[in-house]
Design an enzyme around this catalytic site. Sequence first.
Site, PDB file in Angstrom:
ATOM      1  N   LYS A 251       0.839  -1.208   0.000  1.00  0.00           N
ATOM      2  CA  LYS A 251       0.000   0.000   0.000  1.00  0.00           C
ATOM      3  C   LYS A 251       0.871   1.254   0.000  1.00  0.00           C
ATOM      4  O   LYS A 251       0.654   2.196  -0.756  1.00  0.00           O
ATOM      5  CB  LYS A 251      -0.919   0.020   1.227  1.00  0.00           C
ATOM      6  CG  LYS A 251      -1.546   1.385   1.515  1.00  0.00           C
ATOM      7  CD  LYS A 251      -2.333   1.399   2.794  1.00  0.00           C
ATOM      8  CE  LYS A 251      -1.573   1.481   4.045  1.00  0.00           C
ATOM      9  NZ  LYS A 251      -1.128   2.843   4.437  1.00  0.00           N
ATOM     10  N   ASN A 252       1.905   1.270   0.847  1.00  0.00           N
ATOM     11  CA  ASN A 252       2.716   2.477   1.018  1.00  0.00           C
ATOM     12  C   ASN A 252       3.719   2.711  -0.106  1.00  0.00           C
ATOM     13  O   ASN A 252       4.443   3.700  -0.094  1.00  0.00           O
ATOM     14  CB  ASN A 252       3.412   2.452   2.380  1.00  0.00           C
ATOM     15  CG  ASN A 252       2.404   2.614   3.499  1.00  0.00           C
ATOM     16  OD1 ASN A 252       1.252   2.992   3.253  1.00  0.00           O
ATOM     17  ND2 ASN A 252       2.807   2.317   4.712  1.00  0.00           N
TER      18      ASN A 252
ATOM     19  N   ARG B 138      -4.658  10.593   5.001  1.00  0.00           N
ATOM     20  CA  ARG B 138      -3.733  11.724   5.022  1.00  0.00           C
ATOM     21  C   ARG B 138      -2.672  11.609   3.940  1.00  0.00           C
ATOM     22  O   ARG B 138      -2.077  12.604   3.522  1.00  0.00           O
ATOM     23  CB  ARG B 138      -3.076  11.870   6.386  1.00  0.00           C
ATOM     24  CG  ARG B 138      -2.542  10.612   6.971  1.00  0.00           C
ATOM     25  CD  ARG B 138      -1.957  10.764   8.345  1.00  0.00           C
ATOM     26  NE  ARG B 138      -1.190  11.973   8.509  1.00  0.00           N
ATOM     27  CZ  ARG B 138      -1.630  13.028   9.191  1.00  0.00           C
ATOM     28  NH1 ARG B 138      -2.804  13.010   9.735  1.00  0.00           N
ATOM     29  NH2 ARG B 138      -0.886  14.096   9.301  1.00  0.00           N
TER      30      ARG B 138
ATOM     31  N   CYS C  10      -4.469  12.553  13.910  1.00  0.00           N
ATOM     32  CA  CYS C  10      -4.661  11.134  13.565  1.00  0.00           C
ATOM     33  C   CYS C  10      -4.598  10.343  14.862  1.00  0.00           C
ATOM     34  O   CYS C  10      -3.980  10.796  15.831  1.00  0.00           O
ATOM     35  CB  CYS C  10      -3.537  10.747  12.606  1.00  0.00           C
ATOM     36  SG  CYS C  10      -3.287   8.997  12.422  1.00  0.00           S
TER      37      CYS C  10
ATOM     38  N   ARG D  62       1.104  14.248  13.691  1.00  0.00           N
ATOM     39  CA  ARG D  62       1.529  14.047  12.293  1.00  0.00           C
ATOM     40  C   ARG D  62       1.451  15.311  11.436  1.00  0.00           C
ATOM     41  O   ARG D  62       0.731  15.353  10.431  1.00  0.00           O
ATOM     42  CB  ARG D  62       0.746  12.910  11.650  1.00  0.00           C
ATOM     43  CG  ARG D  62       0.879  11.600  12.411  1.00  0.00           C
ATOM     44  CD  ARG D  62       0.164  10.469  11.738  1.00  0.00           C
ATOM     45  NE  ARG D  62       0.838  10.007  10.542  1.00  0.00           N
ATOM     46  CZ  ARG D  62       0.376   9.018   9.764  1.00  0.00           C
ATOM     47  NH1 ARG D  62      -0.772   8.442  10.048  1.00  0.00           N
ATOM     48  NH2 ARG D  62       1.032   8.627   8.693  1.00  0.00           N
ATOM     49  N   PRO D  63       2.189  16.358  11.760  1.00  0.00           N
ATOM     50  CA  PRO D  63       2.172  17.584  10.948  1.00  0.00           C
ATOM     51  C   PRO D  63       2.811  17.340   9.582  1.00  0.00           C
ATOM     52  O   PRO D  63       3.450  16.317   9.368  1.00  0.00           O
ATOM     53  CB  PRO D  63       3.027  18.548  11.778  1.00  0.00           C
ATOM     54  CG  PRO D  63       3.968  17.655  12.531  1.00  0.00           C
ATOM     55  CD  PRO D  63       3.196  16.396  12.826  1.00  0.00           C
TER      56      PRO D  63
ATOM     57  N   ASP E 276       5.179   0.176  12.016  1.00  0.00           N
ATOM     58  CA  ASP E 276       3.948  -0.455  11.526  1.00  0.00           C
ATOM     59  C   ASP E 276       3.848  -1.921  11.912  1.00  0.00           C
ATOM     60  O   ASP E 276       2.844  -2.569  11.606  1.00  0.00           O
ATOM     61  CB  ASP E 276       3.847  -0.297  10.003  1.00  0.00           C
ATOM     62  CG  ASP E 276       3.668   1.157   9.587  1.00  0.00           C
ATOM     63  OD1 ASP E 276       3.823   1.457   8.395  1.00  0.00           O
ATOM     64  OD2 ASP E 276       3.389   1.995  10.474  1.00  0.00           O
TER      65      ASP E 276
ATOM     66  N   ILE F  63       8.575   6.658  16.852  1.00  0.00           N
ATOM     67  CA  ILE F  63       8.122   7.393  15.665  1.00  0.00           C
ATOM     68  C   ILE F  63       6.851   8.205  15.943  1.00  0.00           C
ATOM     69  O   ILE F  63       6.764   9.385  15.619  1.00  0.00           O
ATOM     70  CB  ILE F  63       7.881   6.429  14.482  1.00  0.00           C
ATOM     71  CG1 ILE F  63       9.102   5.538  14.239  1.00  0.00           C
ATOM     72  CG2 ILE F  63       7.501   7.209  13.215  1.00  0.00           C
ATOM     73  CD1 ILE F  63      10.350   6.273  13.775  1.00  0.00           C
TER      74      ILE F  63
ATOM     75  N   ARG G 184      -8.403  -0.729   5.097  1.00  0.00           N
ATOM     76  CA  ARG G 184      -7.625   0.342   4.470  1.00  0.00           C
ATOM     77  C   ARG G 184      -6.308  -0.166   3.922  1.00  0.00           C
ATOM     78  O   ARG G 184      -5.768   0.364   2.963  1.00  0.00           O
ATOM     79  CB  ARG G 184      -7.318   1.460   5.474  1.00  0.00           C
ATOM     80  CG  ARG G 184      -8.527   2.247   5.937  1.00  0.00           C
ATOM     81  CD  ARG G 184      -8.078   3.443   6.745  1.00  0.00           C
ATOM     82  NE  ARG G 184      -7.118   4.230   5.979  1.00  0.00           N
ATOM     83  CZ  ARG G 184      -6.532   5.325   6.464  1.00  0.00           C
ATOM     84  NH1 ARG G 184      -6.799   5.718   7.696  1.00  0.00           N
ATOM     85  NH2 ARG G 184      -5.660   5.996   5.727  1.00  0.00           N
TER      86      ARG G 184
HETATM   87  C1  EPZ Z   1       4.520   6.783   6.482  1.00  0.00           C
HETATM   88  O1  EPZ Z   1       3.724   7.817   7.082  1.00  0.00           O
HETATM   89  C2  EPZ Z   1       3.591   5.573   6.352  1.00  0.00           C
HETATM   90  N1  EPZ Z   1       2.465   5.932   5.521  1.00  0.00           N
HETATM   91  C3  EPZ Z   1       3.111   5.143   7.730  1.00  0.00           C
HETATM   92  O2  EPZ Z   1       2.344   3.943   7.596  1.00  0.00           O
HETATM   93  C4  EPZ Z   1       4.311   4.818   8.599  1.00  0.00           C
HETATM   94  O3  EPZ Z   1       3.882   4.540   9.909  1.00  0.00           O
HETATM   95  C5  EPZ Z   1       5.267   6.031   8.643  1.00  0.00           C
HETATM   96  O4  EPZ Z   1       5.626   6.437   7.314  1.00  0.00           O
HETATM   97  C6  EPZ Z   1       6.550   5.721   9.402  1.00  0.00           C
HETATM   98  O5  EPZ Z   1       7.197   4.630   8.857  1.00  0.00           O
HETATM   99  C7  EPZ Z   1       2.621   5.948   4.163  1.00  0.00           C
HETATM  100  O6  EPZ Z   1       3.673   5.696   3.609  1.00  0.00           O
HETATM  101  C8  EPZ Z   1       1.420   6.303   3.355  1.00  0.00           C
HETATM  102  P1  EPZ Z   1       6.490  10.181   8.572  1.00  0.00           P
HETATM  103  P2  EPZ Z   1       4.255   9.332   7.096  1.00  0.00           P
HETATM  104  O7  EPZ Z   1       6.323  11.477   7.850  1.00  0.00           O
HETATM  105  O8  EPZ Z   1       5.096   9.579   5.916  1.00  0.00           O
HETATM  106  C9  EPZ Z   1       6.986  13.507  11.966  1.00  0.00           C
HETATM  107  C10 EPZ Z   1       0.516   2.492   7.894  1.00  0.00           C
HETATM  108  O9  EPZ Z   1       0.151   1.893   8.916  1.00  0.00           O
HETATM  109  N2  EPZ Z   1       6.814  14.507  10.886  1.00  0.00           N
HETATM  110  O10 EPZ Z   1       7.658   9.348   8.204  1.00  0.00           O
HETATM  111  O11 EPZ Z   1       3.061  10.190   7.337  1.00  0.00           O
HETATM  112  C11 EPZ Z   1       5.714  12.693  12.206  1.00  0.00           C
HETATM  113  O12 EPZ Z   1       4.828  13.355  13.058  1.00  0.00           O
HETATM  114  C12 EPZ Z   1       0.961   3.964   7.994  1.00  0.00           C
HETATM  115  O13 EPZ Z   1       0.546   1.989   6.758  1.00  0.00           O
HETATM  116  C13 EPZ Z   1       6.894  15.859  11.190  1.00  0.00           C
HETATM  117  O14 EPZ Z   1       7.109  16.236  12.344  1.00  0.00           O
HETATM  118  O15 EPZ Z   1       5.160   9.324   8.405  1.00  0.00           O
HETATM  119  C14 EPZ Z   1       6.262  11.398  12.814  1.00  0.00           C
HETATM  120  O16 EPZ Z   1       6.447  11.559  14.169  1.00  0.00           O
HETATM  121  C15 EPZ Z   1       0.700   4.551   9.336  1.00  0.00           C
HETATM  122  N3  EPZ Z   1       6.721  16.754  10.185  1.00  0.00           N
HETATM  123  C16 EPZ Z   1       7.602  11.254  12.085  1.00  0.00           C
HETATM  124  O17 EPZ Z   1       7.929  12.528  11.550  1.00  0.00           O
HETATM  125  C17 EPZ Z   1       6.483  16.374   8.873  1.00  0.00           C
HETATM  126  O18 EPZ Z   1       6.327  17.228   7.988  1.00  0.00           O
HETATM  127  C18 EPZ Z   1       7.595  10.226  10.951  1.00  0.00           C
HETATM  128  O19 EPZ Z   1       6.465  10.474  10.144  1.00  0.00           O
HETATM  129  C19 EPZ Z   1       6.415  15.004   8.597  1.00  0.00           C
HETATM  130  C20 EPZ Z   1       6.588  14.080   9.616  1.00  0.00           C
END
Ligand code: EPZ
Length: 430
Positions: free
Chosen positions: A22-23, A96, A120, A125-126, A315, A337, A407
Site C-alpha cells: 500500500k505504502n 492523510r 490522527c 503528524r504535521p 507499523d 516514531i 484500508r
Molecule cells: C509513512 O507515514 C507511512 N504511511 C506510515 O504507515 C508509517 O507509519 C510512517 O511512514 C513511518 O514509517 C505511508 O507511507 C502512506 P512520517 P508518514 O512522515 O510519511 C513527523 C501504515 O500503517 N513529521 O515518516 O506520514 C511525524 O509526526 C501507515 O501503513 C513531522 O514532524 O510518516 C512522525 O512523528 C501509518 N513533520 C515522524 O515525523 C512532517 O512534515 C515520521 O512520520 C512530517 C513528519
Amino acid sequence: MDKFLITGGRPLEGRVVISGAKNAALPALTAALLTDQRVVLHNIPRVRDISTLRSLLEDLGVDAAVTHEAHGNRIEIEARRLLNPVAPYELVKQMRASVLVLGPLVARFGQARVSLPGGCAIGVRPINLHLKGLEKLGASISFDHGYVNARANGLRGTNFHFDTISVTGTENLMMAATLADGVTVLENAAREPEVQDLADLLNKMGAIIEGAGTPEIRIRGVSRLHGAEHTIIPDRIEAGTFLTAAAITGGELVVERCNAEHLTAVLAKLDSVGVQVVRDADKGPNGGHTLIVKARSKLSAHDVTTQEYPGFPTDMQAQYMTLMTQAEGSCVITETIFENRFMHALELARMGADITVNGRRAVVRGKTSLSGAKIQASDLRASASLVLGGLAAEGETLIDRVYHIDRGYERIEEKLTQVGAKIARISESD
Ligand code: EPZ
C-alpha cells in the site's frame, strides 16, 4: 461498520500470497501526475486507501482505469489535463497520504490546493517538513479555510535537510524535484523500500535520481517526464503480520511473493524470540521470495524499539506487542516514531493481557492466556494486532470498526481462512 468474529486457538497452516505494498502504491499513483503520458502500475493491492486515492485522482480530472490481474490490480493513469488542482477535505480526511499530490501538482501545474490533514489516532503528524521543503524549492505557501496553497512559477533545485526523517515528506519532495531547474539534494532522507520503489518508477519515467535508499538523495531536474510501466514491491508489513500470526498460533505458514530483504529487522526480532523463519531457496510459484515460518517452540520475551528503516518498523509494533503477550518473561516496547501508538494495548488488556503503558514505553508481562472479548479497532495496525489477539485467544472475539483494517490489508479474513483460521466478517446488513 463491519465486524470480525474470530474463534481462536487454531494453529495456522498453509500458504499465503502477499499483496503489493500500500505504502509504495500510493506515491506511485501520485507520481503519474508528473507526466501527460500513460503510467501503468501492476501489483496494486485491492485495499480501501487505493480506492480513496483513485477517487482523488478522478476528482482532479485524471483517468485511472483499473484491471484485475492474477496478483492485485493493474492501474493505468493518464494525467493529460487537470480539472482543478484541489485535494478536497472529504478525501484527505479519509486518508492523510492524499498530501502526496502536493509535490507533483505544484511541480507540473505550478499550483496545488490541498486540505490540511487533521490529527490522527496515532499522533499529531504535521506536514511542516513537506511545506518547508517545497518553499526551499521555490514554492510560495499560504493557508486559508483549512487548506494549504502551494504556488510556483517553476521550481529550483536546492539542498534540504530533514530535521526528522519523514517517509511521505521524502517522497513528496523527491517527486517535486524531478521537474525542478537544477540539482536537489535531500539530506537525512527516509530510506524505506517504498521510497526506493518510487525512485525506480520515477527513473523509468525519465527522472535522474541517485541515492534512494540512502540518507542522501540527489535529483537532477528535467524539463518533462514520460510514461512508464512498473510493478509495485510486495507489502513487507503484510508479510510481517502473517509471519507473526503463524508465530502466535503456534502454526506453520509458507509466505509467498514477499521480499525477505525488506524484512531484515523483523526476521531478526522473530528469531530472537524463538520463531524460526527460513527463506526457501526456490523462487515460489508466484515469484518473489518465499518464507517458511515454523513456530512450535516456546516464545521468549525481548525488548524492541521502533526506528526508521532499516530499523524495526513502527507499523509492526502493535502486532509484536500481541506476540509478546504470549511470550515467557517481560519486555519493554519503545515507540519512537509516533507519540500515541499504543491504543491497542488497552483492548489487549481487556482480553487478559498484562501491559503497562507509560508515554512512549510499554511493558508487556507474559505469558498470559487471552480470552475472547468484544473489542474495538482504532487504526490500521492496531486492528491487525487485535486480529492476532483473537486468533490466539480462547473462545470468540468480536472486533468492531474493522474498516480500519480494510484500508491496508487485502481480504485479510479470506487469506486467514485459507490457512485454517476461524474468522468471519459480519456486516451490519447481516
Ligand atoms: C509513512 O507515514 C507511512 N504511511 C506510515 O504507515 C508509517 O507509519 C510512517 O511512514 C513511518 O514509517 C505511508 O507511507 C502512506 P512520517 P508518514 O512522515 O510519511 C513527523 C501504515 O500503517 N513529521 O515518516 O506520514 C511525524 O509526526 C501507515 O501503513 C513531522 O514532524 O510518516 C512522525 O512523528 C501509518 N513533520 C515522524 O515525523 C512532517 O512534515 C515520521 O512520520 C512530517 C513528519
